[in-house]
Design an enzyme around this catalytic site. Structure first.
Site, PDB file in Angstrom:
ATOM      1  N   SER A  66       8.390   2.312   8.374  1.00  0.00           N
ATOM      2  CA  SER A  66       7.937   2.491   7.024  1.00  0.00           C
ATOM      3  C   SER A  66       8.901   2.084   5.821  1.00  0.00           C
ATOM      4  O   SER A  66       8.744   2.384   4.513  1.00  0.00           O
ATOM      5  CB  SER A  66       7.674   3.994   6.962  1.00  0.00           C
ATOM      6  N   ASN A  72       9.862  15.357   9.762  1.00  0.00           N
ATOM      7  CA  ASN A  72       8.562  15.926   9.588  1.00  0.00           C
ATOM      8  C   ASN A  72       8.621  16.784   8.236  1.00  0.00           C
ATOM      9  O   ASN A  72       8.064  16.522   7.374  1.00  0.00           O
ATOM     10  CB  ASN A  72       7.804  16.563  10.613  1.00  0.00           C
ATOM     11  N   THR A 103     -27.021   5.277 -25.707  1.00  0.00           N
ATOM     12  CA  THR A 103     -27.428   5.905 -24.597  1.00  0.00           C
ATOM     13  C   THR A 103     -28.117   4.706 -23.870  1.00  0.00           C
ATOM     14  O   THR A 103     -28.751   3.914 -24.763  1.00  0.00           O
ATOM     15  CB  THR A 103     -28.030   7.012 -24.717  1.00  0.00           C
ATOM     16  N   HIS A 104     -28.004   4.408 -22.687  1.00  0.00           N
ATOM     17  CA  HIS A 104     -28.650   3.535 -21.803  1.00  0.00           C
ATOM     18  C   HIS A 104     -28.280   2.004 -22.530  1.00  0.00           C
ATOM     19  O   HIS A 104     -29.036   0.945 -22.083  1.00  0.00           O
ATOM     20  CB  HIS A 104     -30.227   3.705 -22.101  1.00  0.00           C
ATOM     21  N   SER A 122      -9.622 -20.542 -21.024  1.00  0.00           N
ATOM     22  CA  SER A 122     -10.096 -20.877 -19.735  1.00  0.00           C
ATOM     23  C   SER A 122      -9.525 -22.197 -19.493  1.00  0.00           C
ATOM     24  O   SER A 122      -8.978 -23.093 -20.240  1.00  0.00           O
ATOM     25  CB  SER A 122     -11.574 -21.123 -20.105  1.00  0.00           C
ATOM     26  N   LYS A 172     -12.811 -20.772 -25.139  1.00  0.00           N
ATOM     27  CA  LYS A 172     -12.918 -19.708 -24.633  1.00  0.00           C
ATOM     28  C   LYS A 172     -11.676 -18.630 -25.016  1.00  0.00           C
ATOM     29  O   LYS A 172     -10.498 -19.016 -24.932  1.00  0.00           O
ATOM     30  CB  LYS A 172     -12.987 -19.503 -23.209  1.00  0.00           C
ATOM     31  N   ASN A 182     -10.849 -15.039 -23.506  1.00  0.00           N
ATOM     32  CA  ASN A 182     -11.350 -14.124 -22.576  1.00  0.00           C
ATOM     33  C   ASN A 182     -10.618 -12.774 -22.345  1.00  0.00           C
ATOM     34  O   ASN A 182      -9.481 -12.663 -22.502  1.00  0.00           O
ATOM     35  CB  ASN A 182     -11.525 -14.604 -21.068  1.00  0.00           C
ATOM     36  N   GLU A 227     -10.783  -6.672 -18.138  1.00  0.00           N
ATOM     37  CA  GLU A 227     -11.341  -7.111 -16.684  1.00  0.00           C
ATOM     38  C   GLU A 227     -10.481  -6.630 -15.648  1.00  0.00           C
ATOM     39  O   GLU A 227     -10.935  -6.157 -14.706  1.00  0.00           O
ATOM     40  CB  GLU A 227     -11.781  -8.408 -16.532  1.00  0.00           C
ATOM     41  N   TYR A 239       2.173  17.511  12.567  1.00  0.00           N
ATOM     42  CA  TYR A 239       2.441  15.963  12.302  1.00  0.00           C
ATOM     43  C   TYR A 239       1.768  14.985  13.190  1.00  0.00           C
ATOM     44  O   TYR A 239       1.794  15.300  14.426  1.00  0.00           O
ATOM     45  CB  TYR A 239       3.793  15.960  11.779  1.00  0.00           C
ATOM     46  N   GLN A 274       2.188   8.669   8.303  1.00  0.00           N
ATOM     47  CA  GLN A 274       3.097   7.721   7.312  1.00  0.00           C
ATOM     48  C   GLN A 274       2.628   6.800   6.452  1.00  0.00           C
ATOM     49  O   GLN A 274       2.963   6.268   5.613  1.00  0.00           O
ATOM     50  CB  GLN A 274       3.806   7.172   8.629  1.00  0.00           C
ATOM     51  N   LYS A 285       2.026   7.282   2.221  1.00  0.00           N
ATOM     52  CA  LYS A 285       2.722   6.866   0.842  1.00  0.00           C
ATOM     53  C   LYS A 285       2.178   5.483   0.334  1.00  0.00           C
ATOM     54  O   LYS A 285       2.315   5.502  -0.960  1.00  0.00           O
ATOM     55  CB  LYS A 285       4.289   6.773   1.217  1.00  0.00           C
TER      56      LYS A 285
HETATM   57  N1  ARG Z   1       8.498   7.654   8.641  1.00  0.00           N
HETATM   58  C1  ARG Z   1       7.990   8.736   8.650  1.00  0.00           C
HETATM   59  C2  ARG Z   1       6.765   9.238   7.966  1.00  0.00           C
HETATM   60  O1  ARG Z   1       6.833   8.573   6.825  1.00  0.00           O
HETATM   61  C3  ARG Z   1       8.846   9.932   8.827  1.00  0.00           C
HETATM   62  C4  ARG Z   1       8.548  11.005   9.942  1.00  0.00           C
HETATM   63  C5  ARG Z   1       8.608  10.694  11.071  1.00  0.00           C
HETATM   64  N2  ARG Z   1       8.363  11.656  12.116  1.00  0.00           N
HETATM   65  C6  ARG Z   1       8.182  11.381  13.344  1.00  0.00           C
HETATM   66  N3  ARG Z   1       8.042  12.572  14.095  1.00  0.00           N
HETATM   67  N4  ARG Z   1       8.146  10.168  13.906  1.00  0.00           N
HETATM   68  O2  ARG Z   1       5.726   9.930   8.310  1.00  0.00           O
END
Ligand code: ARG
Length: 461
Positions: free
Chosen positions: A27, A114, A159-160, A281, A287, A289, A294, A321, A326, A329
């Protein structure tokens, strides 16, 4: 061939996944933006370990100054994050260990990735959400700058998507600000609720070491430690709440942009977008735009999708967990980035636009936008509203039969043939400006009232 990565769990497994599989579960491309938060968390953690007598103060001093050095090197660019590492937590611990040997290996006592990642994520959000709120606030101010110039600029309210009653442009812009103001408070609420420190929750059950969770919470400026270790590592409600607040903010921007796109069309011609905030365009030379508006509207699909992504991610995973988490994020970071960018684009687009007052006011004539005012005139003369409504509707029908598009051109005898209560003062009530200034009640569109609304919002932004 990838170099062999020093994974944190190498002790248990003799074999490593293939390069492709390793990259699949890594990650670091996403969570590297948590680097400084991770270091902050580690520094608080080791300070606590020293205070509790779990680590030797001299070792902690070494760890702390190395962590601080790593932070400096990351900021200056002297230390490059290894994209082959598993995640930012492993990367930083790996650097620490490669530089400090056994002392580096002490940092993870009483901790799991975790609780570490849950802490880092919350620290990050506590850092960036105030910045996002500032972006919203600046956007409100940009809208208010335009509103102040247009408290007397009359335009149709819809409205509408049918012309309904005359309003002012300032009134319309303040309506947008009111929505953004609620977005600000949603992000504020989100921070209030996420302001609890998961550190010390360990993998899921806490730690047998005598950790002081109050100390780390305080050190990291959290209101308090989280209540329950299992919840601490399983919970991503805060991410959902932030993604939801992002989705609503972006949805608001999308609606505002929809108005702007309509207004920029030749059919409306209410707004002139600055050339810097328009595009041409490749084939049609004439044009201009509204691409930026948009695109803000278009990006709402992603931001709303990210919210669905998080909810779907959470719905089936068993406590506590699971690696599924993961994925949290990438979705939220994308929403936060997209909303901040969109806010910056939107406010420049608005700040540089000019409005075509004549077109706007002209659009208030000829569509019977004054019909409600005719009914209210009769109510003021004592008629029940339903009867007044019928009479005003009859007057509209009379006009249409006579090929007229405005009630003001009816003669008094014509009006009186529908209701004897019409007197010459009816004509004062029929201009768009009169319709607007009649609505001086709280929340109304009358210029002085809208100035009050602007002042309320200025007071908050
Ligand atoms: N990269 C992991 C995450 O974002 C970190 C936690 C990993 N924990 C594990 N038990 N593998 O969630």
């Amino acid at each position: 061939m990838r170099k062999k990565i020093a994974v944190l769990w190498a002790g248990r497994l003799e074999q490593q996944p293939s390069d492709e599989a390793f990259a699949f579960q890594s990650s670091i491309s996403v969570d590297q933006r948590l680097a400084l938060d991770d270091i902050r968390g580690s520094r608080a953690h080791v300070a606590m370990l020293a205070k509790q007598g779990i680590l030797d103060p001299a070792d902690v001093a070494t760890l702390d100054s190395e962590l601080s050095r790593i932070a400096g090197e990351l900021e200056s660019g002297a230390l490059i994050i290894d994209e082959d590492a598993e995640d930012i937590h492993s990367f930083i611990e790996g650097i620490l260990t490669s530089r400090l040997g056994d002392v580096g290996k002490m940092v993870h006592a009483g901790r799991s990735r975790n609780d570490q990642v849950a802490t880092d994520f919350r620290l990050y959000l506590k850092r960036v959400l105030p910045v996002l709120r500032l972006e919203i606030s600046k956007t409100i101010n940009a809208l208010l700058d335009q509103a102040e110039k247009h408290t007397e600029t009359i335009m149709p309210g819809y409205t509408h998507l049918q012309r309904a009653q005359p309003v002012t442009l300032a009134f319309h812009l303040v309506a947008w600000c009111a929505a953004l103001e609620r977005d600000m408070s949603r992000f504020h609420d989100a921070v209030e609720r996420l302001d609890e420190c998961p550190l010390g929750a360990g993998a899921l059950a806490g730690s047998g070491l005598a950790l002081d969770r109050n100390f780390t919470a305080e050190e990291l400026n959290f209101r308090n430690p989280t209540l329950n270790a299992m919840d601490s590592v399983a919970d991503r409600d805060f991410a959902v709440e932030c993604a939801s607040a992002c989705a609503l903010t972006q949805t608001h921007l999308s609606r505002f942009c929809e108005d702007i796109i309509l207004w920029a069309s030749a059919e409306f011609a209410f707004i002139d977008l600055d050339e810097r905030w328009s595009t041409g365009s490749s084939i049609m030379p004439q044009k201009k735009n509204p691409d930026f508006a948009e695109l803000i509207r278009g990006k709402t699909g992603r931001v709303n999708g990210n919210l669905m992504c998080l909810l779907t991610l959470l719905k089936g995973i068993p406590y506590a967990y699971d690696k599924d988490l993961q994925e949290d994020k990438e979705a939220l970071f994308d929403s936060l980035d997209t909303v901040s960018q969109s806010l910056r684009m939107f406010r420049e687009l608005v700040a540089t636009a000019t409005f075509n007052k004549d077109r706007m006011e002209g659009a208030c004539r000829g569509g019977f936008l004054e019909a409600t005012d005719v009914a209210e005139y009769l109510v003021k003369k004592g008629l029940p509203f339903r009867t007044a409504h019928e009479i005003a509707a009859a007057v509209v029908r009379d006009c249409l039969h006579a090929g007229q598009r405005q009630i003001i051109v009816c003669s008094l005898p014509e009006l009186q043939s529908r209701c004897a209560l019409f007197e010459p003062d009816i004509y004062e009530a029929l201009t768009p400006a009169a319709c607007v200034s009649a609505r001086k009640l709280l929340g109304g569109t009358a210029p002085d009232e809208v100035k009050r609304q602007i002042a309320v919002l200025r007071g908050k932004n």
